[in-house]
Design a protein around this motif. Structure first.
Motif, PDB file in Angstrom:
ATOM      1  N   VAL A 267     -33.241  32.760  16.952  1.00 24.41           N
ATOM      2  CA  VAL A 267     -33.485  31.644  16.034  1.00 24.41           C
ATOM      3  C   VAL A 267     -33.579  30.338  16.791  1.00 24.41           C
ATOM      4  O   VAL A 267     -34.453  29.514  16.557  1.00 24.41           O
TER       5      VAL A 267
ATOM      6  N   GLN B 276     -42.877  35.867  13.468  1.00 25.02           N
ATOM      7  CA  GLN B 276     -41.846  34.844  13.265  1.00 25.02           C
ATOM      8  C   GLN B 276     -41.529  34.716  11.780  1.00 25.02           C
ATOM      9  O   GLN B 276     -42.432  34.608  10.954  1.00 25.02           O
TER      10      GLN B 276
ATOM     11  N   SER C  84     -40.333  32.849   8.279  1.00 19.59           N
ATOM     12  CA  SER C  84     -40.561  31.488   7.777  1.00 19.59           C
ATOM     13  C   SER C  84     -39.256  30.694   7.825  1.00 19.59           C
ATOM     14  O   SER C  84     -38.170  31.247   8.018  1.00 19.59           O
ATOM     15  N   GLY C  85     -39.387  29.352   7.610  1.00 19.17           N
ATOM     16  CA  GLY C  85     -38.204  28.501   7.646  1.00 19.17           C
ATOM     17  C   GLY C  85     -37.207  28.872   6.572  1.00 19.17           C
ATOM     18  O   GLY C  85     -35.994  28.921   6.820  1.00 19.17           O
TER      19      GLY C  85
ATOM     20  N   THR D 197     -35.398  32.103   7.559  1.00 16.33           N
ATOM     21  CA  THR D 197     -34.422  31.839   8.626  1.00 16.33           C
ATOM     22  C   THR D 197     -33.179  31.167   8.062  1.00 16.33           C
ATOM     23  O   THR D 197     -32.045  31.534   8.396  1.00 16.33           O
ATOM     24  N   ILE D 198     -33.399  30.165   7.200  1.00 19.42           N
ATOM     25  CA  ILE D 198     -32.266  29.443   6.617  1.00 19.42           C
ATOM     26  C   ILE D 198     -31.442  30.370   5.740  1.00 19.42           C
ATOM     27  O   ILE D 198     -30.210  30.304   5.740  1.00 19.42           O
TER      28      ILE D 198
ATOM     29  N   LEU E 277     -32.139  22.533  11.870  1.00 19.42           N
ATOM     30  CA  LEU E 277     -33.265  22.730  10.963  1.00 19.42           C
ATOM     31  C   LEU E 277     -33.241  21.779   9.764  1.00 19.42           C
ATOM     32  O   LEU E 277     -34.217  21.719   9.012  1.00 19.42           O
ATOM     33  N   SER E 278     -32.135  21.038   9.579  1.00 20.78           N
ATOM     34  CA  SER E 278     -31.948  20.282   8.335  1.00 20.78           C
ATOM     35  C   SER E 278     -32.915  19.107   8.201  1.00 20.78           C
ATOM     36  O   SER E 278     -33.223  18.691   7.086  1.00 20.78           O
TER      37      SER E 278
ATOM     38  N   LYS F 115     -36.142  19.009   9.447  1.00 17.92           N
ATOM     39  CA  LYS F 115     -37.500  19.503   9.206  1.00 17.92           C
ATOM     40  C   LYS F 115     -37.579  20.238   7.871  1.00 17.92           C
ATOM     41  O   LYS F 115     -38.549  20.085   7.120  1.00 17.92           O
ATOM     42  N   TYR F 116     -36.552  21.029   7.561  1.00 14.91           N
ATOM     43  CA  TYR F 116     -36.533  21.813   6.323  1.00 14.91           C
ATOM     44  C   TYR F 116     -35.432  21.265   5.406  1.00 14.91           C
ATOM     45  O   TYR F 116     -34.453  21.955   5.088  1.00 14.91           O
TER      46      TYR F 116
ATOM     47  N   GLU G 194     -35.095  23.096   1.890  1.00 11.76           N
ATOM     48  CA  GLU G 194     -34.561  24.451   1.969  1.00 11.76           C
ATOM     49  C   GLU G 194     -33.082  24.449   2.325  1.00 11.76           C
ATOM     50  O   GLU G 194     -32.271  25.168   1.716  1.00 11.76           O
TER      51      GLU G 194
END
Length: 892
Positions: free
Chosen positions: A7, A16, A18-19, A22-23, A49-50, A52-53, A56
């Motif tokens: 990750v 890969q 998706s976001g 992964t989250i 990731l927080s 960019k995503y 989510e």
């Protein structure tokens, strides 16, 4: 472990995920992992990731992150990751930086996202309470992200978060501790947090103030360099403004704590005023605003007067006047300083007198008022500066009859000095210059010199102006009406009309002078009766007001322009309804409403500078009475005058009776005192008489005894003549002395009887007077007055006892504060010890973790060796060897 490496490094084999996928996997790992290290790695990945995503992470991970804050309190690292992740999801600031080039809709969506996640977080108030508890952690990686997260929550949902913190035990106190943090980044972010916390919440503002906020903030400002400091000083000043603005309790606490005196060093800018940094200008601007908050006209008069007195006594006003007259000060700072000085002197006679004595450092020295007025009538000066000077002049004359007299005196013929420029000359020059803004400012300034001052209105009638060579001088009043009739700009005419209305209102002599000019009334009626454009309607309304003042304050000394004739003229030429409609247009004007809100003249552009604040009060006062005066007939006026006379007579009668009652009350009081005095004297005389009567009886008894003895001795007299004659001689002397004493006592007794008779006569006369007062009924009224006064005295005694109790409580509070200071000192020492122990604990934890890692490596090696041994055993079995024997021979 391989999953997390995939990750984070992005090197996982295959397609890969998706976001969102992964989250979701990371959230499952946070929820299901039993090892703290696995949860920590998952939360660290969510943090990365927080940004960019954001959607989510906020949707899927918020509950898990809150659970981490509740359960993993022992690990500061995972707490820090969780707080950072929540901050990235909730805060909108970084989104703003990223979306600067995007359209407004995208930015609005980002803001809405922050509000949505904030609502989710605060659905349970315990989450905010949990966050407050985490702020008590000293660890930097917990405390700093906690401060940032709470600040973001307050920005998004301020009132709701404020309510939760307000009911949380020690909630505000925990946040105040941030100002004492030795790490500057936490202290500075704590200032931003308190700024958001104290916005528009008076209850929190009071709590913060009583948590010693003023002392701490002023110390930080001093440590950071006062006006020369950086952004931290600005943040402290913004927080102070939040605490003091529109909060009378905090303002009183600030003044009573002698914090006004600590503001004086802020304004010691020095002689070299070149090269002011933008930050210094901002800081000084906020400092001046802070002074204005304490003396704002919207505050209660008593509180403002007290602050003005303190500012004069500590030298703050003198320091501001020094900046006012200094060179090289930036224009915006100079403007704000003028506004600040204006409000410091407004309505304060001592401060106004000092300001009148201030001189500019010029050769020869000129009064500061003259220098400022030169700027006001100079059309090359900035508009905001000219407005500030006008406000300063208005505040100097506000409730200052002495200053008004000094200004008007500079216009009178006997005081004009041809070698120097005076305030009056500058005002006249501005009044008749070609610049309409100068005309308006000068007219308003001169009107303030006449405000509520009948003497100066009459004095100004003496002013004569030389308009041109070879022509006779013209009065100032006439010159104003001449310019008015020449049809100048609207702004000029409005200013002159406001001056004329202020001048002749409540001054019948000035009304007579105005009406004496035969051209004035026809001009006013012609102006009012015409149908003109929108801009001219305001001038028509002011002309109607001026004509109405001529009716209302007319003393009927001019036959051609009595009240009745002026009303007939209005009815014939204008019409009463039309006249009232034009008059009412003034108060309906938009700029009138804006000017009526506050005394300071604030206008977006020079063209909108039409109304003065004090003039709006005059219009409000006169509009109704003028309307009634125009509609009334002569008979109604006569009736009203008769009613007024009757009321005046009634008032005079009531006043006379009140004076008579006061006199009788005084006489009654004197009589009561005399009766009390006479009664005491009578009692003393009675006691004296009783004592003397007892003495007389004793002397009589002694006399009778001696007389008996003498008779016996005469009967039984012996033959010895010498001894008997000696005894008889002694007895005769004693009898003589006794007779003399008895005679003196009789005289004293008769004298006392005479005095007693006089006193009895006086007492009887006083009793007769009292009975007469009782019959007239006045004594009962006096007794009721005495009873009411005694009741008031009882109330005052109770208030005094209450104050004494409060003083005792104050002493107890002082003792408690001293003991609290000692406990705080002990707490500081304990805190330092705890910090040292915490450092040692962290070192030991680091050593333990390293040992654990070494142990894990050894276990891995042992496991590998065990696997190799097992493989060798299998291999040997396959080869037909006896495993046990071989391994017994093995050196291992």
């Amino acid at each position: 472990m391989n999953f997390f490496r995939g990750v984070i490094s992005g090197q996982a084999a295959g397609p890969q995920p998706s976001g969102a996928e992964t989250i979701q996997k990371l959230c499952d790992r946070v929820a299901s992992s039993t090892l703290l290290e696995d949860r920590r790695d998952a939360v660290r990945a969510l943090k990365s990731l927080s940004k960019k995503y954001r959607m989510e992470v906020g949707t899927q991970a918020m509950d898990h992150l809150i659970n981490i804050l509740q359960t993993d309190r022992s690990d500061s690292e995972i707490l820090g990751y969780a707080l950072d992740t929540l901050y990235n999801v909730i805060c909108n600031d970084e989104e703003e930086e990223q979306d600067e080039s995007e359209d407004e809709n995208a930015q609005k969506q980002a803001d809405d996202l922050g509000l949505q996640f904030t609502d989710t977080f605060v659905q349970d108030p315990e989450h905010v309470t949990l966050l407050l508890t985490l702020l008590e952690e000293f660890d930097f990686h917990v405390r700093w992200p906690g401060v940032k997260l709470l600040t973001a929550l307050l920005k998004n949902q301020g009132p709701q978060i404020q309510g939760i913190i307000l009911v949380s035990p020690m909630g505000v106190s925990r946040l105040m501790d941030l100002l004492a943090d030795s790490r500057e980044v936490i202290r500075n972010d704590g200032l931003l947090l308190l700024q958001q916390l104290t916005k528009s919440n008076a209850a929190i503002q009071k709590i913060v103030a009583f948590e010693n906020a003023f002392e701490r903030l002023l110390d930080i400002i001093t440590e950071e360099g006062s006006s020369d400091g950086g952004i931290v000083v600005e943040d402290c000043l913004l927080l102070l403004l939040n605490l003091l603005k529109n909060n009378s309790s905090n303002q009183n606490f600030f003044k009573e704590g002698s914090y006004i005196q600590r503001m004086k060093p802020w304004f010691e800018v020095g002689d070299d005023n070149s090269g002011w940094s933008a930050q210094k200008v901002t800081n000084l601007h906020l400092m001046l605003q802070l002074v204005r908050v304490m003396v704002s006209p919207v505050n209660s008069p008593g509180a403002t007067a007290s602050c003005q007195k303190s500012m004069f006594q500590c030298g703050l006003l003198q320091q501001l006047c020094t900046i006012l007259m200094a060179t090289g000060v930036p224009a915006d700072i100079l403007t704000e300083t003028i506004n600040t000085v204006s409000e410091v002197i407004r309505g304060s006679q001592v401060n106004q007198d000092y300001f009148a004595s201030v001189n500019a450092p010029s050769n020869p020295p000129r009064p500061a008022i003259v220098v400022l007025l030169m700027s006001m009538v100079n059309e090359r000066q900035p508009f905001v500066l000219r407005c500030a000077v006008l406000y300063c002049f208005q505040c100097f004359l506000y409730k200052n009859q002495k200053g008004q007299g000094e200004i008007v005196a500079t216009l009178l013929p006997s005081t004009i000095d041809a070698n120097s420029i005076s305030a009056g000359q500058l005002l006249c020059g501005g009044l008749f210059s070609a610049d309409s803004l100068s005309n308006w400012c000068a007219a308003v300034a001169l009107a303030h010199a006449l405000q509520d001052n009948l003497t100066q209105k009459e004095q100004l009638l003496r002013v004569q102006l030389a308009t041109s060579l070879g022509k006779p001088p013209v009065s100032l009043l006439q010159q104003c009406t001449n310019i008015l009739s020449q049809g100048s700009k609207v702004q000029t005419r409005v200013g002159l009309l406001m001056l004329l209305c202020t001048w002749i209102s409540n001054c019948p002599i000035a009304v007579t002078h105005f009406l004496h000019n035969q051209e004035n009334v026809p001009f006013l009626t012609a102006q009012i009766s015409e149908n003109l454009g929108e801009d001219e309607r305001l001038v028509q309304g002011l002309c109607a007001l001026l004509l109405g003042i001529c009716i209302y304050y007319n003393d009927n000394s001019l036959e051609n322009y009595t009240k009745e004739k002026l009303k007939q003229l209005i009815e014939k030429r204008i019409g009463k309804e039309n006249f009232v409609e034009k008059l009412c247009f003034i108060t309906k004007h938009e700029l009138y409403s804006r000017a009526a809100q506050k005394p300071q003249p604030v206008f977006p552009s020079p063209e909108q500078m039409l109304f003065d604040h004090e003039f709006t009060k005059l219009v409000k006062e006169l509009e109704g009475v003028i309307t009634k005066a125009v509609h009334k007939s002569s008979e109604e006026e006569k009736k009203e005058e008769e009613v007024k006379k009757t009321l005046e007579q009634h008032d005079n009668i009531v006043t006379q009776y009140k004076e008579l009652i006061r006199e009788q009350d005084a006489q009654l009081q004197e009589l009561k005192e005399q009766v009390a005095c006479m009664t005491s004297q009578n009692e003393q005389l009675q006691a004296t008489i009783t004592q003397q009567q007892s003495q007389i009886l004793q002397h009589k008894d002694q006399y009778n005894i001696l007389k008996l003895k003498l008779a016996k001795e005469n009967q039984g007299q012996s033959n010895s003549q010498g001894d008997g004659s000696q005894v008889n001689g002694l007895q005769t002397e004693e009898l003589t002395q006794l007779r003399e004493e008895v005679e003196e006592l009789r005289k004293q007794h008769s004298l006392l009887q005479t005095q007693l008779g006089d006193k009895d006569a006086l007492i009887s006369s006083l009793v007769i007077n009292l009975e007469a007062l009782i019959r007239s009924g006045e004594l009962e009224a006096l007794r009721s007055q005495v009873q009411s006064q005694s009741t008031e005295i009882g109330q005052l005694k109770m208030e005094r006892q209450d104050l004494l109790r409060r003083a005792e409580v104050g002493a107890e509070v002082k003792n408690l504060s001293e003991s609290r200071a000692e406990l705080e000192k002990r707490l500081d020492s304990t805190t330092s010890t705890v910090a040292i122990l915490q450092t040692e604990k962290e070192k030991l934890q680091t050593d333990v973790q390293e040992s654990k890692k070494e142990q894990d490596d050894l276990l891995m090696l042992l496991a590998d060796q065990d696997q190799k041994i097992t493989n060798l055993k299998k291999r040997l079995k396959e080869l037909g060897e006896t495993v046990g024997k071989l391994f017994l021979k093995s050196p291992v």
